[in-house]
Write an enzyme that holds these catalytic residues in place. Structure first.
Site, PDB file in Angstrom:
ATOM      1  N   CYS A 111       0.826  -1.213   0.000  1.00  0.00           N
ATOM      2  CA  CYS A 111       0.000   0.000   0.000  1.00  0.00           C
ATOM      3  C   CYS A 111       0.862   1.265   0.000  1.00  0.00           C
ATOM      4  CB  CYS A 111      -0.886  -0.026   1.238  1.00  0.00           C
ATOM      5  SG  CYS A 111      -1.833   1.478   1.456  1.00  0.00           S
ATOM      6  N   CYS A 131      -3.335  -0.717   8.889  1.00  0.00           N
ATOM      7  CA  CYS A 131      -2.542  -1.955   8.895  1.00  0.00           C
ATOM      8  C   CYS A 131      -1.254  -1.730   9.687  1.00  0.00           C
ATOM      9  CB  CYS A 131      -2.154  -2.355   7.471  1.00  0.00           C
ATOM     10  SG  CYS A 131      -3.546  -2.798   6.425  1.00  0.00           S
ATOM     11  N   CYS A 190      -8.142   1.316  -0.855  1.00  0.00           N
ATOM     12  CA  CYS A 190      -7.659   0.585   0.318  1.00  0.00           C
ATOM     13  C   CYS A 190      -7.564  -0.872  -0.077  1.00  0.00           C
ATOM     14  CB  CYS A 190      -8.613   0.768   1.494  1.00  0.00           C
ATOM     15  SG  CYS A 190      -8.150  -0.294   2.865  1.00  0.00           S
ATOM     16  N   GLN A 214     -19.411  -9.794  11.702  1.00  0.00           N
ATOM     17  CA  GLN A 214     -17.975 -10.047  11.524  1.00  0.00           C
ATOM     18  C   GLN A 214     -17.502  -9.423  10.215  1.00  0.00           C
ATOM     19  OE1 GLN A 214     -15.922 -11.556  13.616  1.00  0.00           O
ATOM     20  NE2 GLN A 214     -17.214 -12.685  15.026  1.00  0.00           N
ATOM     21  N   GLU A 221     -26.897 -11.619  24.884  1.00  0.00           N
ATOM     22  CA  GLU A 221     -26.100 -10.513  24.330  1.00  0.00           C
ATOM     23  C   GLU A 221     -26.585  -9.221  24.984  1.00  0.00           C
ATOM     24  OE1 GLU A 221     -23.767  -9.507  21.885  1.00  0.00           O
ATOM     25  OE2 GLU A 221     -24.518  -7.508  22.322  1.00  0.00           O
ATOM     26  N   ASP A 257     -17.923 -15.882  23.296  1.00  0.00           N
ATOM     27  CA  ASP A 257     -17.214 -15.072  22.290  1.00  0.00           C
ATOM     28  C   ASP A 257     -17.189 -13.628  22.777  1.00  0.00           C
ATOM     29  OD1 ASP A 257     -16.090 -13.936  20.053  1.00  0.00           O
ATOM     30  OD2 ASP A 257     -17.779 -14.313  18.723  1.00  0.00           O
ATOM     31  N   CYS A 309     -10.944 -12.754  20.592  1.00  0.00           N
ATOM     32  CA  CYS A 309     -10.246 -11.821  19.697  1.00  0.00           C
ATOM     33  C   CYS A 309      -9.035 -11.215  20.410  1.00  0.00           C
ATOM     34  CB  CYS A 309     -11.196 -10.736  19.198  1.00  0.00           C
ATOM     35  SG  CYS A 309     -12.016  -9.847  20.509  1.00  0.00           S
TER      36      CYS A 309
END
Ligand code: SAH
Length: 453
Positions: free
Chosen positions: A75, A84, A161, A285, A335, A383, A410
């Site tokens: 990039c 990134c 991008c 997601q 949730e 999760d 995550c």
């Protein structure tokens, strides 16, 4: 600890490790120096920028011995953009590093001896993000749009991008230069003047349907019709154009009110053979290809025969729950965001999955209450967000003792911490499978499988 180096020192160091925000770590008598852009196994000449009591920062002057995994970033704005962090590391190198990171925290934080499988990566790790949230602004007189710099709200202006979809590029390339002609002023964070704050572009991978959301400061939007016509021309597969109003002085992207400017209110996507209707503000997601890999792994670990009751804690819009419901006797999802639970219920109906029950509330309160009411699970799926599971929830798991726990995470550090607690309470971690959901960034997703022993 006193720093063994001081500001403006120049020295040559060996890089031993890499942080998730792309800094190489050199140790000088145990004192860590963070060197932005340096890679493990490199020898670099550095200039010390700043020293604090326990660590310091330095920049590269010269790479004396480069890592065999070093590559030129693809990039053109990689050095400025905060999106990134790992484009200077080959993709194979990124996967190796993510595996090592998971291994390190399991040992250091979790003190767990568990098989960690090689990271499941992408065949083509580009253009994977199905959602772009593009900030708009002005630089002098020119409209700019792109992505924020690292830890900043300064916009790096860009036309393309490489990790987002071509439809997001169409907004950058096509809408941005037409704004003046349309009479739309981008919002200026400093003066609080202007109209257009963000454009959010979401694409459903399976159906290729696209939703564009224009986030504006005010509801009154006299140029809406022209903007809709232009977006439809730029993105022929657009199915929904929405306006969201955010009049607050805030970093949060969306405001509370969303109105339909053109087309449908939702777009439809499929994960495996489950259908989802996604609305402007639903959590979904961002890497659809790897989401399927992740969920299949979670389903594999759950090892369902059709007889089990499953609890899906932190279920979002019920994506994992519905994926499981095809193979389980009954699935209960919980949730904290009520809107997401509405989406989960709607999507359960859409798929004709009536063996599900969803409830809004904190998992750490709802699941203990279910337990008191006699509603327990054979398999518990969690999760959680980056901070990991709430302690009260872990305690309930240990009291309730479901025979199997599948933990989707995550954040490997909080995963390791929580696995330790579950191991101390009688579980054994059988395996950890990292999945690369976010190529070229420092983020790492992993699924852990635990059995009651
Ligand atoms: N399993 C879903 C969502 C995972 S993201 C998916 O794969 O799409 C984590 C979710 O946890 C978010 O939707 C967030 O709103 C929710 N959450 C955060 N804190 C929570 C809590 N204390 N109790 C229940 N849910 C919570």
């Amino acid at each position: 600890m006193t720093a063994p180096v001081k500001k403006n020192d120049r020295l040559t160091v060996d890089i031993e490790d890499l942080t998730h925000d792309g800094a190489g770590v050199a140790k000088i008598n145990g004192y860590p120096l963070f060197v932005q852009g340096a890679l493990p196994d490199e020898q670099v000449e550095i200039h010390v920028l700043k020293t604090l009591k326990n660590y310091g920062f330095a920049k590269i002057i010269n790479i004396e011995i480069p890592s065999p995994d070093r590559v030129d970033a693809t990039c053109p704005v990689y050095d400025q953009c905060g999106g990134c962090q790992l484009q200077h590391l080959s993709y194979a190198g990124q996967l190796k590093w993510k595996e090592k990171m998971v291994r390190d925290v399991m040992k250091r934080i979790g003190k767990i001896d568990v098989p960690i499988l090689p990271v499941k990566g992408m065949e083509n790790p580009w253009n994977y993000r199905n959602k772009a949230q593009i900030p708009f602004g002005v630089n002098g007189e020119a409209p700019i749009a792109g992505f924020y710099k690292t830890k900043s709200h300064a916009i790096v202006d860009t036309e393309r991008c490489l990790i987002q979809t071509p439809e997001a590029d169409a907004i950058l390339e096509g809408l941005k230069p037409q704004l003046w002609k349309l009479g739309i002023k981008p919002y200026n964070e400093e003066t609080k003047q202007g109209m257009l704050r963000h454009v959010v572009v979401r694409k459903a991978r399976a159906t290729e349907e696209v939703m564009v959301v224009l986030v504006t400061k005010k509801r009154k939007f006299p140029q809406a019709e022209e903007a809709v016509a232009l977006i439809r021309k730029l993105i022929p597969n657009v199915k929904s154009i929405m306006q969201n109003i955010n009049g607050e002085n805030t970093n949060v992207i969306f405001g509370n009110e969303t109105i339909n400017l053109w087309g449908q209110d939702t777009i439809e996507d499929h994960i495996g053979d489950v259908r989802f209707e996604i609305s402007a503000r639903s959590f979904y997601q961002v890497n659809p290809i790897q989401t399927e890999v992740l969920y299949k792994q979670a389903l594999d670990y759950a090892n369902l025969t059709g007889e089990e009751t499953v609890i899906d804690a932190y279920c979002g819009i019920g994506t994992i729950s519905l994926f499981m419901a095809k193979k389980a006797k009954f699935v209960m999802g919980v949730e904290i965001v009520p809107q997401a639970i509405e989406d989960a219920k709607r999507n359960a109906k859409l798929n004709g999955l009536d063996n599900t029950y969803f409830e809004a509330g904190p998992a750490e309160e709802v699941i203990p209450r279910w337990y008191k009411e006699g509603k327990t699970a054979d398999v518990l799926m969690v999760d959680p967000p980056r901070k990991g599971c709430d302690e009260a929830l872990l305690n309930t798991i240990l009291e309730q003792r479901p025979k199997r726990v599948v933990y989707v995470s995550c954040n490997p550090s909080t995963l390791a911490r929580d696995l330790r607690i579950l191991e101390d309470g009688g579980y054994k971690t059988k395996e950890v499978q990292p999945v690369d959901m976010f190529p070229h960034t420092g983020h790492c997703e992993a699924v852990a499988w635990l059995e009651l022993v």
